[in-house]
Design an enzyme around this catalytic site. Structure first.
Site, PDB file in Angstrom:
ATOM      1  CE  LYS A   1      16.993 -41.002  41.582  1.00  0.00           C
ATOM      2  NZ  LYS A   1      15.681 -40.464  41.981  1.00  0.00           N
TER       3      LYS A   1
ATOM      4  NE  ARG B   1      12.982 -43.152  36.788  1.00  0.00           N
ATOM      5  CZ  ARG B   1      13.755 -42.062  36.876  1.00  0.00           C
ATOM      6  NH1 ARG B   1      14.990 -42.083  36.464  1.00  0.00           N
ATOM      7  NH2 ARG B   1      13.272 -40.953  37.392  1.00  0.00           N
TER       8      ARG B   1
ATOM      9  NE  ARG C   1      14.306 -31.587  40.758  1.00  0.00           N
ATOM     10  CZ  ARG C   1      14.513 -32.906  40.730  1.00  0.00           C
ATOM     11  NH1 ARG C   1      15.526 -33.422  41.401  1.00  0.00           N
ATOM     12  NH2 ARG C   1      13.719 -33.711  40.054  1.00  0.00           N
TER      13      ARG C   1
ATOM     14  NE  ARG D   1      13.590 -32.337  35.981  1.00  0.00           N
ATOM     15  CZ  ARG D   1      13.979 -33.476  36.526  1.00  0.00           C
ATOM     16  NH1 ARG D   1      15.136 -33.532  37.173  1.00  0.00           N
ATOM     17  NH2 ARG D   1      13.234 -34.553  36.433  1.00  0.00           N
TER      18      ARG D   1
ATOM     19  NE  ARG E   1       9.195 -36.756  37.574  1.00  0.00           N
ATOM     20  CZ  ARG E   1       9.676 -35.624  38.114  1.00  0.00           C
ATOM     21  NH1 ARG E   1       8.910 -34.548  38.192  1.00  0.00           N
ATOM     22  NH2 ARG E   1      10.899 -35.585  38.559  1.00  0.00           N
TER      23      ARG E   1
HETATM   24  P1  AMP Z   1      15.062 -38.021  36.505  1.00  0.00           P
HETATM   25  O1  AMP Z   1      15.881 -36.823  36.199  1.00  0.00           O
HETATM   26  O2  AMP Z   1      15.886 -39.217  36.898  1.00  0.00           O
HETATM   27  O3  AMP Z   1      13.956 -37.737  37.489  1.00  0.00           O
HETATM   28  O4  AMP Z   1      14.342 -38.458  35.149  1.00  0.00           O
HETATM   29  C1  AMP Z   1      13.453 -37.593  34.473  1.00  0.00           C
HETATM   30  C2  AMP Z   1      12.596 -38.385  33.509  1.00  0.00           C
HETATM   31  O5  AMP Z   1      13.430 -39.023  32.535  1.00  0.00           O
HETATM   32  C3  AMP Z   1      11.784 -39.506  34.122  1.00  0.00           C
HETATM   33  O6  AMP Z   1      10.549 -39.052  34.667  1.00  0.00           O
HETATM   34  C4  AMP Z   1      11.579 -40.421  32.913  1.00  0.00           C
HETATM   35  O7  AMP Z   1      10.589 -39.900  32.050  1.00  0.00           O
HETATM   36  C5  AMP Z   1      12.900 -40.296  32.185  1.00  0.00           C
HETATM   37  N1  AMP Z   1      13.859 -41.325  32.654  1.00  0.00           N
HETATM   38  C6  AMP Z   1      15.025 -41.127  33.332  1.00  0.00           C
HETATM   39  N2  AMP Z   1      15.627 -42.296  33.604  1.00  0.00           N
HETATM   40  C7  AMP Z   1      14.829 -43.269  33.083  1.00  0.00           C
HETATM   41  C8  AMP Z   1      14.882 -44.685  33.063  1.00  0.00           C
HETATM   42  N3  AMP Z   1      15.890 -45.359  33.640  1.00  0.00           N
HETATM   43  N4  AMP Z   1      13.883 -45.352  32.442  1.00  0.00           N
HETATM   44  C9  AMP Z   1      12.870 -44.702  31.847  1.00  0.00           C
HETATM   45  N5  AMP Z   1      12.727 -43.364  31.860  1.00  0.00           N
HETATM   46  C10 AMP Z   1      13.704 -42.643  32.475  1.00  0.00           C
END
Ligand code: AMP
Length: 190
Positions: free
Chosen positions: A14, A89, A128, A134, A146
């Site tokens: 994404k 989400r 990654r 990360r 996740r």
């Molecule tokens: P991402 O970079 O989108 O994979 O997000 C990394 C982490 O941030 C996720 O595993 C969640 O812990 C948190 N996170 C990101 N976006 C959301 C969301 N819309 N709702 C809740 N937690 C989020």
């Protein structure tokens, strides 16, 4: 104004695709994960709150995430459109986003979903994690958690947008350029 949700499980690509679309169509890209990471790095109140959830691969509570997202949108009043990446989400985030945009006379035009098998994703995420450092990408049990969060809370959003005739699934396996073309074909018809 054209607004899209770029959807898919962790590691689907994404973020990579959002950056290409942002530049090509002059959109504002909001990645809630990036905003959380920025806040964690700068040890803000929000970052400190979000850290324990993110480090364990859990979703950050809805209220915190929704307020943060609204603030990011408000910072960009003059945008041509938004790419929402990693948001919504949960179903309550999706409802909140619909209501929030509605108040502004706007709407989500489409959810474009990158569809990728889970086993391919685990490998991508571990790779990654090696490159980016990360922490939530480096531990397989956190990655699995996740996916569990995705499958139990996020995947239902496919139906949510499908019911509004706004769901567009795309094969997320292939070269970055080929996947971009598939997304652009959908985007330009919205
Ligand atoms: P991402 O970079 O989108 O994979 O997000 C990394 C982490 O941030 C996720 O595993 C969640 O812990 C948190 N996170 C990101 N976006 C959301 C969301 N819309 N709702 C809740 N937690 C989020």
């Amino acid at each position: 104004m054209k607004n899209i949700v770029l959807f898919g499980p962790p590691g689907a690509g994404k973020g990579t695709q959002a950056e290409v679309l942002r530049d090509k169509y002059d959109l504002v890209h909001i990645s809630t994960g990036d905003v959380f990471r920025f806040n964690m790095k700068n040890e803000t109140e929000l970052g400190i709150l979000a850290k324990s959830y993110i480090d364990n691969g859990n979703l950050v509570p809805d209220e915190v995430t929704i307020n943060m997202l609204k603030a990011e949108v408000e910072k960009n009043e003059k945008a041509n459109g938004f790419i929402f990446d990693g948001f919504p989400r949960t179903e309550s985030q999706a409802v909140a986003l619909d209501n929030f945009l509605h108040q502004k006379g706007a709407a989500i035009d489409g959810m474009i979903a990158l569809e990728v098998e889970e086993d391919v994703l685990v490998e991508r995420l571990l790779k990654r994690g090696e490159i980016s450092g990360r922490s939530d990408d480096q531990d397989e049990s956190k990655i699995r958690n996740r996916f569990n969060e995705y499958n139990t809370k996020t995947a239902v959003l496919k139906d949510f947008f499908d019911k509004q005739d706004k769901y567009y699934g795309i094969n997320g396996v292939g070269s970055i350029g080929d996947i971009t073309s598939l997304i652009c074909n959908v985007f330009e018809k919205l």
